[in-house]
Write a protein that holds these residues in place. Structure first.
Motif, PDB file in Angstrom:
ATOM      1  N   SER A  87      -7.419   0.341  -3.308  1.00 15.64           N
ATOM      2  CA  SER A  87      -6.519   1.501  -3.348  1.00 15.64           C
ATOM      3  C   SER A  87      -6.462   2.101  -4.749  1.00 15.64           C
ATOM      4  N   MET A  93      -6.385   1.168   4.594  1.00 21.50           N
ATOM      5  CA  MET A  93      -5.822   2.017   3.543  1.00 21.50           C
ATOM      6  C   MET A  93      -5.875   3.491   3.932  1.00 21.50           C
ATOM      7  N   LEU A 145       0.808  -1.223   0.000  1.00 21.60           N
ATOM      8  CA  LEU A 145       0.000   0.000   0.000  1.00 21.60           C
ATOM      9  C   LEU A 145       0.841   1.273   0.000  1.00 21.60           C
TER      10      LEU A 145
END
Length: 431
Positions: free
Chosen positions: A365, A292, A102
């Motif tokens: 994401s 996230m 991420l």
């Protein structure tokens, strides 16, 4: 506007090909093919990022770039990993694997916008576009290196000590490879050769393929990422010293961009095809989003603090903070890797579930931050960054309208010139 829609649209198309009855042809795509496409996309975007980084700006802003690269990356990496451990109940090694995935910024979103800003002279006074490109490129290398090391530990069957020590060694090998081959491109092909751009393009692509696929073959994946970004960076140091290579005339960069546009739909379509409705759980999606957003919030906060301490203006600080928001390329390239390995090694449904969580977070994401980040950068750049008045982008229509026929001394048509040459040309015809 097209950039805002392309990434989600490609993934939705792949999702449809996998999940709609009587259409689900994506299930027949061999995993080896999909992996090779993801690797080729990664090679192209790292080559483009390394080619566009300005060595002079990095040299003059060492402290600023270091702060903007390492502090935000470390903050997002750590906080996303901690959040994944407590929210998704993942083992620590798997949660840090998700954190490394991420924490990568997408050059595929950032790079085109920054290049346009450079051509228009926006933010070039303090080198903001180049710093953002450097941050995105090196941030990707850090994320990929961390991911490869953690992946090796997760699926390791050998010595844990060697697996951990292998990470720094891979980085050194990748840097040496990039520097060595980059210096060779200074002399081969000959700078005076007419078709040198074709050979330079081929050297970069095949050199990147060799180091990335070769490093993966010997389980030294981090060396491949570093080699891919160091090679074009070192090569461009000498190339940019010649008059026929600059931001307005970059045939190698244009060729890489052209090939990227071809492979891009396959990359994002493939990651969309990896998502199956039957293993998407509302709880996983909701907690994945929370993980996230926690990581992104900590990245933006730490980036703002790093930019403030680096001496940038308040408006530049805000812009740099939002420039690190979009995620797409690296997440698409490595998001499915852990799940693919778990299935290949037949480690069981529990381990596969962790891989599904990472893949789900990667898709979320991309769907959310790619269009959001691209919109933020496009809207904030002209409002927050100063424009260099000495840089003027001349419209094509204006250029065409200023061109008039040129004649030689025998009043014979020769070529075209500008209006500034008109008096001299008329006088020449009379004489």
């Amino acid at each position: 506007m097209l950039l805002l829609l392309c990434f989600p649209g490609m993934m939705v198309f792949g999702f449809v090909l996998r999940n709609v009855p009587h259409i689900n042809v994506a299930k027949d795509i061999p995993e080896e093919w999909a992996g090779n496409i993801r690797n080729m996309a990664l090679i192209l975007i790292l080559l483009r990022a390394g080619l566009e980084v300005d060595a002079n700006v990095l040299k003059n802003n060492k402290a600023t770039c270091s702060k903007l690269i390492f502090i935000p990356f470390a903050a997002e990496f750590c906080f996303a990993a901690i959040s994944a451990h407590y929210l998704l109940d993942m083992p620590w090694i798997w949660s840090f694997l998700m954190g490394s995935m991420l924490s990568a910024v997408s050059p595929a979103v950032v790079l085109p916008v920054m290049l346009k800003l450079q051509k228009k002279g926006i933010g070039v006074t303090n080198g903001v576009p180049t710093m953002v490109i450097a941050v995105a490129g090196i941030d990707d290398v850090l994320a990929l290196t961390g991911f490869e090391v953690l992946l090796g530990i997760t699926f390791s069957t050998g010595s844990l000590g060697w697996t951990i020590a292998q990470g720094p060694l891979e980085m050194v090998v990748g840097i040496i490879y990039g520097i060595f081959l980059g210096i060779i491109t200074w002399y081969i092909p000959n700078p005076g050769q007419k078709s040198k751009s074709i050979f330079r393009f081929l050297i970069l692509v095949f050199g990147g393929m060799f180091v990335l696929f070769g490093s993966q073959a010997v389980n030294w994946g981090a060396a491949g990422a570093l080699g891919c970004i160091c090679l074009p960076f070192v090569a461009a140091v000498r190339w940019k010293q010649h008059d026929d290579f600059d931001e307005d005339n970059d045939p190698v960069g244009e060729a890489l961009a052209f090939v990227w546009r071809i492979i891009e739909p396959f990359l994002f379509g493939l990651i969309g095809s990896e998502i199956r409705i039957d293993y998407l759980q509302p709880g996983t999606v909701g907690l994945g989003l929370a993980t996230m957003f926690i990581g992104i919030a900590m990245r933006m906060l730490s980036c703002l603090l790093a930019a403030f301490s680096a001496g940038l203006t308040l408006k530049e600080q805000i812009f740099v903070t939002f420039a690190g928001l979009p995620k797409a390329t690296v997440q698409a390239a490595i998001g499915p890797v852990a799940l693919s390995l778990a299935r290949k090694l037949k480690l069981g449904p529990e381990i596969e579930e962790y891989g599904i969580m990472i893949l789900t977070a990667a898709v979320l994401s991309i769907l959310i931050t790619a269009p959001l980040g691209a919109t933020a950068i496009a809207l904030l750049a002209p409002r927050l960054l100063e424009r260099d008045g000495s840089v003027r982008e001349k419209p094509k229509r204006e250029i065409a309208e200023t061109m008039i026929p040129m004649y030689d001394n025998n009043s014979t048509y020769h070529s075209y010139g500008t209006k500034d040459d008109a008096p001299l040309l008329r006088e020449s015809r009379v004489n």
